[in-house]
Design an enzyme around this catalytic site. Structure first.
Site, PDB file in Angstrom:
ATOM      1  N   ASP A  62      -0.678  -5.004  10.847  1.00  0.00           N
ATOM      2  CA  ASP A  62      -1.966  -5.593  10.509  1.00  0.00           C
ATOM      3  C   ASP A  62      -3.004  -4.807  11.288  1.00  0.00           C
ATOM      4  O   ASP A  62      -2.772  -4.432  12.436  1.00  0.00           O
ATOM      5  CB  ASP A  62      -2.011  -7.078  10.867  1.00  0.00           C
ATOM      6  CG  ASP A  62      -3.143  -7.776  10.120  1.00  0.00           C
ATOM      7  OD1 ASP A  62      -3.305  -7.512   8.909  1.00  0.00           O
ATOM      8  OD2 ASP A  62      -3.892  -8.550  10.732  1.00  0.00           O
TER       9      ASP A  62
ATOM     10  N   HIS B 257       0.093   4.420   0.161  1.00  0.00           N
ATOM     11  CA  HIS B 257      -0.257   5.436   1.158  1.00  0.00           C
ATOM     12  C   HIS B 257       0.380   5.139   2.509  1.00  0.00           C
ATOM     13  O   HIS B 257       0.857   6.036   3.201  1.00  0.00           O
ATOM     14  CB  HIS B 257      -1.775   5.529   1.324  1.00  0.00           C
ATOM     15  CG  HIS B 257      -2.470   5.835   0.046  1.00  0.00           C
ATOM     16  ND1 HIS B 257      -2.387   7.075  -0.548  1.00  0.00           N
ATOM     17  CD2 HIS B 257      -3.217   5.067  -0.762  1.00  0.00           C
ATOM     18  CE1 HIS B 257      -3.073   7.043  -1.675  1.00  0.00           C
ATOM     19  NE2 HIS B 257      -3.590   5.833  -1.835  1.00  0.00           N
TER      20      HIS B 257
ATOM     21  N   PHE C  66     -11.450   5.240   2.896  1.00  0.00           N
ATOM     22  CA  PHE C  66     -10.858   3.916   3.098  1.00  0.00           C
ATOM     23  C   PHE C  66     -11.882   3.009   3.807  1.00  0.00           C
ATOM     24  O   PHE C  66     -12.450   3.371   4.840  1.00  0.00           O
ATOM     25  CB  PHE C  66      -9.582   4.094   3.921  1.00  0.00           C
ATOM     26  CG  PHE C  66      -8.813   2.841   4.244  1.00  0.00           C
ATOM     27  CD1 PHE C  66      -8.753   1.783   3.354  1.00  0.00           C
ATOM     28  CD2 PHE C  66      -8.111   2.722   5.436  1.00  0.00           C
ATOM     29  CE1 PHE C  66      -8.037   0.641   3.646  1.00  0.00           C
ATOM     30  CE2 PHE C  66      -7.383   1.588   5.743  1.00  0.00           C
ATOM     31  CZ  PHE C  66      -7.356   0.542   4.845  1.00  0.00           C
TER      32      PHE C  66
ATOM     33  N   ASN D 211       0.831  -1.201   0.000  1.00  0.00           N
ATOM     34  CA  ASN D 211       0.000   0.000   0.000  1.00  0.00           C
ATOM     35  C   ASN D 211       0.875   1.265   0.000  1.00  0.00           C
ATOM     36  O   ASN D 211       1.560   1.570   0.979  1.00  0.00           O
ATOM     37  CB  ASN D 211      -0.897  -0.053   1.253  1.00  0.00           C
ATOM     38  CG  ASN D 211      -1.871   1.090   1.315  1.00  0.00           C
ATOM     39  OD1 ASN D 211      -1.560   2.212   0.961  1.00  0.00           O
ATOM     40  ND2 ASN D 211      -3.071   0.789   1.783  1.00  0.00           N
TER      41      ASN D 211
HETATM   42  P1  IMP Z   1      -4.535  -4.182   6.561  1.00  0.00           P
HETATM   43  O1  IMP Z   1      -3.895  -3.965   7.862  1.00  0.00           O
HETATM   44  O2  IMP Z   1      -4.086  -3.227   5.512  1.00  0.00           O
HETATM   45  O3  IMP Z   1      -4.526  -5.616   6.121  1.00  0.00           O
HETATM   46  O4  IMP Z   1      -6.076  -3.766   6.777  1.00  0.00           O
HETATM   47  C1  IMP Z   1      -7.088  -4.668   7.096  1.00  0.00           C
HETATM   48  C2  IMP Z   1      -8.448  -4.090   6.867  1.00  0.00           C
HETATM   49  O5  IMP Z   1      -8.891  -3.399   8.028  1.00  0.00           O
HETATM   50  C3  IMP Z   1      -8.577  -3.062   5.743  1.00  0.00           C
HETATM   51  O6  IMP Z   1      -8.715  -3.654   4.487  1.00  0.00           O
HETATM   52  C4  IMP Z   1      -9.850  -2.354   6.169  1.00  0.00           C
HETATM   53  O7  IMP Z   1     -10.978  -3.132   5.828  1.00  0.00           O
HETATM   54  C5  IMP Z   1      -9.728  -2.324   7.690  1.00  0.00           C
HETATM   55  N1  IMP Z   1      -9.097  -1.069   8.159  1.00  0.00           N
HETATM   56  C6  IMP Z   1      -7.886  -0.955   8.745  1.00  0.00           C
HETATM   57  N2  IMP Z   1      -7.621   0.339   9.057  1.00  0.00           N
HETATM   58  C7  IMP Z   1      -8.688   1.051   8.632  1.00  0.00           C
HETATM   59  C8  IMP Z   1      -8.996   2.449   8.668  1.00  0.00           C
HETATM   60  O8  IMP Z   1      -8.232   3.313   9.118  1.00  0.00           O
HETATM   61  N3  IMP Z   1     -10.190   2.794   8.132  1.00  0.00           N
HETATM   62  C9  IMP Z   1     -11.060   1.902   7.611  1.00  0.00           C
HETATM   63  N4  IMP Z   1     -10.822   0.589   7.548  1.00  0.00           N
HETATM   64  C10 IMP Z   1      -9.638   0.156   8.072  1.00  0.00           C
END
Ligand code: IMP
Length: 201
Positions: A73, A12, A155, A10
């Site tokens: 995570d 960002h 997001f 990612n």
């Molecule tokens: P990862 O840590 O990038 O795998 O994020 C896991 C999932 O958690 C994301 O795809 C979102 O569905 C949710 N998530 C994590 N942080 C946020 C946030 O700040 N806003 C909205 N959803 C979030």
């Protein structure tokens, strides 16, 4: 200067880390040529962060590279749903389909009086010698009864989460506002504190 690889695809997130760890050389997976898909098979946020950090660290070791690796995570935990969607946040109803995932949450929350929830981020920093530290950050709020403004640009679950700190949905907040209270930033701050504590031992 310390070299840190961020174990995420990612863009960002990499920018966020670069801004935060300004005294380090922060590299992305693209920068180091890591292209493999890492399966997040863990049952906890820590497990998944560790799996990602280890995969990238093993890759670096093959080239004798001594960079540290940071992986995170994160997810949304809702009290009335026993912590769901939790580690399955990205794939709750459908893999990375934010509209369907949001819909599933709103459906399950129909009629629920307790709407308390939090976003959590767990970070793992894995050093080249195999040692690691881990830090957690949370940000609290409530689940809305319907989707707020800017859902398309926002997001994942940001448009159904009203932040206690900001008094409004994350999707209606500026990036600066969200970053000032976000689970990820809080986890990064804690990670730095832990590193400082370790140095003084
Ligand atoms: P990862 O840590 O990038 O795998 O994020 C896991 C999932 O958690 C994301 O795809 C979102 O569905 C949710 N998530 C994590 N942080 C946020 C946030 O700040 N806003 C909205 N959803 C979030």
């Amino acid at each position: 200067m310390e070299k840190i690889v961020i174990a995420t695809g990612n863009k960002h997130k990499v920018e966020e880390y670069k801004a935060f760890f300004e005294d380090a050389e922060v590299l992305s997976l693209k920068d180091i040529g890591f292209t493999a898909d890492i399966e997040e098979t863990g049952e906890t946020f820590f497990d998944n962060a560790f799996i990602k950090a280890k995969a990238v660290s093993d890759f670096l070791a093959e080239f004798g590279d001594d960079a540290a690796v940071i992986a995170d995570d994160s997810g949304l935990c809702i009290e009335a749903l026993d912590g769901e969607p939790g580690v399955r946040s990205a794939r709750y109803a459908s893999d990375h389909n934010k509209e369907l995932n949001r819909k599933a949450v709103l459906e399950k929350m129909k009629g629920k009086k307790n709407r308390k929830a939090y976003f959590i981020c767990v970070l793992v920093k894995l050093y080249p010698n195999g040692e690691y530290i881990s830090a957690e950050g949370r940000t609290y709020g409530t689940i809305l009864t319907k989707v707020a403004k800017n859902a398309d640009q926002a997001f994942a679950y940001d448009s159904i989460f009203k932040s206690d700190d900001l008094g409004k949905p994350f999707s209606e907040s500026t990036i600066e506002e969200k970053n000032s209270v976000s689970h990820r930033i809080r986890a990064m701050k804690r990670l730095l504190e832990i590193e400082e504590e370790m140095k003084s031992i």
